[in-house]
Write a protein that holds these residues in place. Sequence first.
Motif, PDB file in Angstrom:
ATOM      1  N   SER A 271      36.866  -0.496 -17.573  1.00 32.61           N
ATOM      2  CA  SER A 271      36.510   0.797 -18.187  1.00 32.61           C
ATOM      3  C   SER A 271      35.712   1.671 -17.231  1.00 32.61           C
ATOM      4  CB  SER A 271      35.706   0.565 -19.473  1.00 32.61           C
ATOM      5  OG  SER A 271      34.432   0.019 -19.185  1.00 32.61           O
ATOM      6  N   LYS A 272      34.972   1.044 -16.306  1.00 29.27           N
ATOM      7  CA  LYS A 272      34.152   1.788 -15.349  1.00 29.27           C
ATOM      8  C   LYS A 272      34.802   1.884 -13.968  1.00 29.27           C
ATOM      9  CE  LYS A 272      30.808   2.679 -18.160  1.00 29.27           C
ATOM     10  NZ  LYS A 272      30.461   4.081 -18.532  1.00 29.27           N
ATOM     11  N   LYS A 273      36.053   1.402 -13.884  1.00 30.41           N
ATOM     12  CA  LYS A 273      36.805   1.453 -12.624  1.00 30.41           C
ATOM     13  C   LYS A 273      36.067   0.724 -11.481  1.00 30.41           C
ATOM     14  CE  LYS A 273      39.435   5.648 -13.641  1.00 30.41           C
ATOM     15  NZ  LYS A 273      39.131   5.609 -15.085  1.00 30.41           N
ATOM     16  N   ILE A 274      35.524  -0.453 -11.822  1.00 30.57           N
ATOM     17  CA  ILE A 274      34.851  -1.315 -10.847  1.00 30.57           C
ATOM     18  C   ILE A 274      35.763  -2.496 -10.552  1.00 30.57           C
ATOM     19  CG2 ILE A 274      32.821  -2.776 -10.421  1.00 30.57           C
ATOM     20  CD1 ILE A 274      31.359  -1.065 -12.560  1.00 30.57           C
ATOM     21  N   LYS A 275      35.905  -2.865  -9.310  1.00 34.08           N
ATOM     22  CA  LYS A 275      36.769  -3.996  -8.956  1.00 34.08           C
ATOM     23  C   LYS A 275      36.210  -5.284  -9.544  1.00 34.08           C
ATOM     24  CE  LYS A 275      39.303  -6.171  -5.205  1.00 34.08           C
ATOM     25  NZ  LYS A 275      39.195  -7.509  -5.783  1.00 34.08           N
ATOM     26  N   PHE A 276      37.064  -5.994 -10.285  1.00 36.96           N
ATOM     27  CA  PHE A 276      36.662  -7.261 -10.883  1.00 36.96           C
ATOM     28  C   PHE A 276      37.151  -8.398  -9.999  1.00 36.96           C
ATOM     29  CE2 PHE A 276      37.417 -10.724 -14.085  1.00 36.96           C
ATOM     30  CZ  PHE A 276      36.074 -10.958 -14.356  1.00 36.96           C
ATOM     31  N   ASP A 277      36.206  -9.165  -9.426  1.00 37.19           N
ATOM     32  CA  ASP A 277      36.545 -10.258  -8.521  1.00 37.19           C
ATOM     33  C   ASP A 277      36.859 -11.554  -9.255  1.00 37.19           C
ATOM     34  OD1 ASP A 277      36.179  -8.611  -6.322  1.00 37.19           O
ATOM     35  OD2 ASP A 277      34.063  -9.143  -6.097  1.00 37.19           O
ATOM     36  N   GLY A 278      36.839 -11.511 -10.589  1.00 37.51           N
ATOM     37  CA  GLY A 278      37.190 -12.685 -11.377  1.00 37.51           C
ATOM     38  C   GLY A 278      36.026 -13.634 -11.578  1.00 37.51           C
ATOM     39  N   GLN A 279      36.369 -14.815 -12.054  1.00 37.53           N
ATOM     40  CA  GLN A 279      35.382 -15.863 -12.245  1.00 37.53           C
ATOM     41  C   GLN A 279      35.340 -16.750 -11.007  1.00 37.53           C
ATOM     42  OE1 GLN A 279      36.068 -18.418 -15.660  1.00 37.53           O
ATOM     43  NE2 GLN A 279      33.927 -19.082 -15.692  1.00 37.53           N
ATOM     44  N   SER A 280      34.137 -17.111 -10.592  1.00 39.25           N
ATOM     45  CA  SER A 280      33.998 -17.977  -9.423  1.00 39.25           C
ATOM     46  C   SER A 280      34.768 -19.277  -9.630  1.00 39.25           C
ATOM     47  CB  SER A 280      32.519 -18.293  -9.177  1.00 39.25           C
ATOM     48  OG  SER A 280      32.388 -19.326  -8.223  1.00 39.25           O
ATOM     49  N   GLU A 281      35.434 -19.729  -8.566  1.00 40.02           N
ATOM     50  CA  GLU A 281      36.178 -20.991  -8.608  1.00 40.02           C
ATOM     51  C   GLU A 281      35.540 -22.036  -7.705  1.00 40.02           C
ATOM     52  OE1 GLU A 281      40.197 -20.056  -7.604  1.00 40.02           O
ATOM     53  OE2 GLU A 281      40.607 -19.072  -9.548  1.00 40.02           O
ATOM     54  N   ILE A 282      34.224 -21.911  -7.500  1.00 37.93           N
ATOM     55  CA  ILE A 282      33.531 -22.785  -6.572  1.00 37.93           C
ATOM     56  C   ILE A 282      33.622 -24.265  -6.974  1.00 37.93           C
ATOM     57  CG2 ILE A 282      31.285 -22.556  -7.707  1.00 37.93           C
ATOM     58  CD1 ILE A 282      30.017 -22.530  -4.910  1.00 37.93           C
ATOM     59  N   TYR A 283      33.758 -24.548  -8.289  1.00 39.06           N
ATOM     60  CA  TYR A 283      33.822 -25.933  -8.754  1.00 39.06           C
ATOM     61  C   TYR A 283      35.240 -26.360  -9.104  1.00 39.06           C
ATOM     62  CZ  TYR A 283      28.831 -25.032  -9.353  1.00 39.06           C
ATOM     63  OH  TYR A 283      27.524 -24.686  -9.169  1.00 39.06           O
ATOM     64  N   LYS A 284      36.219 -25.446  -8.899  1.00 42.26           N
ATOM     65  CA  LYS A 284      37.592 -25.731  -9.329  1.00 42.26           C
ATOM     66  C   LYS A 284      38.322 -26.557  -8.269  1.00 42.26           C
ATOM     67  CE  LYS A 284      41.634 -23.368 -11.269  1.00 42.26           C
ATOM     68  NZ  LYS A 284      42.203 -22.053 -11.617  1.00 42.26           N
ATOM     69  N   LEU A 285      38.967 -27.628  -8.696  1.00 43.76           N
ATOM     70  CA  LEU A 285      39.745 -28.476  -7.791  1.00 43.76           C
ATOM     71  C   LEU A 285      41.016 -27.746  -7.406  1.00 43.76           C
ATOM     72  CD1 LEU A 285      39.937 -31.291  -6.452  1.00 43.76           C
ATOM     73  CD2 LEU A 285      41.207 -32.044  -8.476  1.00 43.76           C
ATOM     74  N   LYS A 286      41.226 -27.608  -6.103  1.00 44.16           N
ATOM     75  CA  LYS A 286      42.394 -26.863  -5.623  1.00 44.16           C
ATOM     76  C   LYS A 286      43.364 -27.803  -4.923  1.00 44.16           C
ATOM     77  CE  LYS A 286      39.665 -22.677  -5.013  1.00 44.16           C
ATOM     78  NZ  LYS A 286      39.191 -21.613  -4.081  1.00 44.16           N
TER      79      LYS A 286
END
Length: 286
Positions: A271-286
């Motif tokens: 709504s404010k036209k700010i880039k959303f970098d998402g949720q951190s995936e620092i603990y996500k197994l890749k």
Amino acid sequence: MSKKLFRYIGFEDFINLTINNKDRFVRPSSWDDKYEGYLFSHMETPEDVRQIVSEMYYNLCPRNYYAIPDNYFRMWHSKWFTYAQCWSKHPETDAMWRCYSYGNRAIRIRTKDDKLLSHTKKVFPEEEQFSVYLEKVNYDLNKKSILEQQISQMKDSLLAHETYFHKRPAFRHEGEYRLLIADNSLYSAEGLSSFGVKFKIEEQIKGKTDEEIIDYLTEKICAQRADWDRIGDNHIRIEDAGDISEFLEGVMVHPVAPKWYVDIIEDICQSKKIKFDGQSEIYKLK
């Protein structure tokens, strides 16, 4: 070359910034780590003042009883009229998410140092008697001689606010850059206080020993200094944020925040036209 900087804030500060267009700055002397800005936390009682005066008298400006009150009142003003924000050079670390968790609701905002400094100087214009600094924090404080060390740091930089850019090595993981705002609008009062100490000082100290001169300076400083308002939340300064798109480049949410919360932050960003970098995936197994 510009550097990327990151700041971890709570939901309330995020809403205040993006919805209310307000930014929050805090007086460093009110922070939890009392070793940080230690000098400013130990300059009120007569015993504290005497220790500072003595250190100045013998080391900072040896036997210069004109310079000592000037230096003291510069620090006194800095204690009450300096506000700051903490930023980090680290994109994200486990330690930062845990230290600034806000109940797993932390939000990381990102910018670049040149953009942040330029924007802040618009919010706090120097022509209106503000001074703005953005400096890398040094993790070099030694608890055994911290007061002497901080006075020495001030002497080397010739900046009354210098001690706010030094912390203990225990905080090195933060990789901090500190944004500091000095409100100089009432600075002239410190000049009057200093003048009151120095008035006819040569007559007053004639024939006195070094320790007696230190006692005299201590007594006069305590009597002359302004007792600034300390009631309520005056350690916090809320300011109009201006055009936040000038510095705010992206927003990321805590790695274990619930999905509904992540969705709320994303909706606000859209709504404010700010880039959303998402949720951190620092603990996500890749």
